[in-house]
Design an enzyme around this catalytic site. Structure first.
Site, PDB file in Angstrom:
ATOM      1  N   HIS A 125      -0.608  -1.110 -10.349  1.00  0.00           N
ATOM      2  CA  HIS A 125      -1.331  -1.869  -9.321  1.00  0.00           C
ATOM      3  C   HIS A 125      -1.822  -3.217  -9.871  1.00  0.00           C
ATOM      4  O   HIS A 125      -3.014  -3.557  -9.772  1.00  0.00           O
ATOM      5  CB  HIS A 125      -2.504  -1.056  -8.783  1.00  0.00           C
ATOM      6  CG  HIS A 125      -2.900  -1.471  -7.388  1.00  0.00           C
ATOM      7  ND1 HIS A 125      -3.466  -0.605  -6.491  1.00  0.00           N
ATOM      8  CD2 HIS A 125      -2.811  -2.657  -6.741  1.00  0.00           C
ATOM      9  CE1 HIS A 125      -3.724  -1.237  -5.359  1.00  0.00           C
ATOM     10  NE2 HIS A 125      -3.333  -2.496  -5.492  1.00  0.00           N
ATOM     11  N   GLU A 140      -4.691   6.891  -7.191  1.00  0.00           N
ATOM     12  CA  GLU A 140      -4.921   6.020  -8.347  1.00  0.00           C
ATOM     13  C   GLU A 140      -6.267   6.372  -8.958  1.00  0.00           C
ATOM     14  O   GLU A 140      -7.295   6.027  -8.389  1.00  0.00           O
ATOM     15  CB  GLU A 140      -4.863   4.546  -7.914  1.00  0.00           C
ATOM     16  CG  GLU A 140      -3.487   4.182  -7.360  1.00  0.00           C
ATOM     17  CD  GLU A 140      -3.362   2.738  -6.889  1.00  0.00           C
ATOM     18  OE1 GLU A 140      -4.344   1.967  -7.043  1.00  0.00           O
ATOM     19  OE2 GLU A 140      -2.298   2.358  -6.376  1.00  0.00           O
ATOM     20  N   ARG A 194       0.852  -1.182   0.000  1.00  0.00           N
ATOM     21  CA  ARG A 194       0.000   0.000   0.000  1.00  0.00           C
ATOM     22  C   ARG A 194       0.890   1.235   0.000  1.00  0.00           C
ATOM     23  O   ARG A 194       1.880   1.315   0.737  1.00  0.00           O
ATOM     24  CB  ARG A 194      -0.918   0.019   1.235  1.00  0.00           C
ATOM     25  CG  ARG A 194      -2.012  -1.036   1.209  1.00  0.00           C
ATOM     26  CD  ARG A 194      -3.051  -0.753   0.140  1.00  0.00           C
ATOM     27  NE  ARG A 194      -4.144  -1.718   0.133  1.00  0.00           N
ATOM     28  CZ  ARG A 194      -4.179  -2.811  -0.618  1.00  0.00           C
ATOM     29  NH1 ARG A 194      -3.160  -3.070  -1.425  1.00  0.00           N
ATOM     30  NH2 ARG A 194      -5.201  -3.627  -0.565  1.00  0.00           N
TER      31      ARG A 194
END
Length: 334
Positions: free
Chosen positions: A289, A269, A240
């Site tokens: 991601h 994001e 994260r």
């Protein structure tokens, strides 16, 4: 019991739940190419009159749970049920289950692939080759793109849960030395060395982050820790973004204080301007991601969820790892 499944779920797993609970309604979010928003999910629950929900990315908000409080359970096909208002579910007496380690193998393989790519200067070599720079008799590529092996390196894990342990189980055979920092876990395997957080950053050739997000971990990886890294060390974050101070990371990269970084997660994001500074940095290998994005992960989460539900409802085991809010047992007894 009628179970609404909006997570991707393979047919065998659906059949198992039908045998266990009676009826399945399958409406995967992928059919509409986005997760169900709050009003859509409320409508779907009311239309199907489901007794339970198995979700992945849908917005299971306080509004959803308050509008439809009769759920027998909520299953979340993710390692962290961040899209579910767990506190509200607990207040309503609704057990919540998740699927930790569903993407451990995927992330571990991704870690190794990208680490090899960065250490061997693969992308620069590809760009050189595509630029038609290969001249007769020249050894430019052999000299210019010579890299390093993982073998013999020290890999430091910040957090040693399922993903960290899976990576360690693979890279130890290169062989590489594994050390880790985790205040909540101590491995029984003597090959893995438990050290303090500062030591991870001081002595590792590769520092890999595997932390959950909570008040203690947000911004934990700061300028002090990053400044301890060796000049030829590589920083990896597939966990994260918010656990890392991105300004401090960009600073050590721009000062060439470390060799480079492998990043799969970002503070925003889609990324903002500062994220893109990291993404475009010449010593960063950045991906959008996707470390845990494999087709097999969907099979894993269905199997993990089914095992958890069988353990809880059929075998009446309440101490299972996938039970997110065991305090709900107290709520239901009150």
């Amino acid at each position: 019991m009628k179970i609404l499944i909006t997570a991707p779920y393979h047919q065998k797993a659906q059949d198992e739940l039908t045998d266990l609970f009676g009826e399945i309604v399958y409406r995967p979010w992928k059919l509409q190419e986005r997760a169900y928003a709050e009003p859509e999910l409320i409508h779907l629950l009311e239309a199907t009159q489901a007794d339970a929900l198995i979700t992945e990315h849908d917005e299971v908000t306080a509004g959803v749970i308050n509008a439809y409080p009769k759920l027998r359970f909520i299953g979340v096909c993710r390692g962290t049920p961040s899209n579910v208002a767990v506190n509200v579910a607990t207040e309503k007496g609704i057990p919540v289950f998740n699927t930790p380690a569903r993407n451990a193998q995927a992330v571990a393989e991704f870690f190794i692939a990208n680490l090899v790519t960065l250490m061997r200067n693969t992308l620069a070599g590809i760009r050189w080759l595509e630029g038609e720079n290969w001249e007769a008799g020249a050894h430019t590529s052999y000299l210019q793109f010579k890299g390093n092996e993982i073998a013999g390196k020290t890999i430091g894990m910040v957090g040693f849960g399922a993903v960290g342990q899976t990576i360690a189980g693979l890279v130890r055979h290169f062989p590489a030395q594994i050390q880790y920092y985790d205040p909540f876990y101590t491995s029984d395997d003597p090959y893995y060395i438990k050290v303090e957080l500062d030591d991870i950053f001081k002595t590792s050739d590769v520092v890999s982050i595997h932390l959950p997000v909570n008040e203690q971990t947000k911004g934990l990886i700061d300028g002090h820790l990053l400044s301890l890294m060796k000049p030829d060390a590589i920083f990896v974050n597939t966990a994260r973004a918010v656990v890392v101070n991105r300004e401090a990371l960009l600073d050590v990269l721009e000062r060439n204080q470390i060799r480079g970084a492998i990043l799969d997660v970002f503070d925003h994001e889609p990324p903002d301007a500062l994220d893109y500074k990291l993404i475009h940095h010449h010593n960063v290998l950045a991906t959008p991601h996707i470390a845990g994005a494999t087709f097999e992960v969907e099979d894993h989460h269905a199997d993990i969820m089914n095992k958890a539900l069988r353990s809880y409802f059929v075998e009446e085991k309440k101490d299972i790892r996938q039970f997110v809010n065991p305090s709900v047992l107290v709520t239901n007894e009150a």
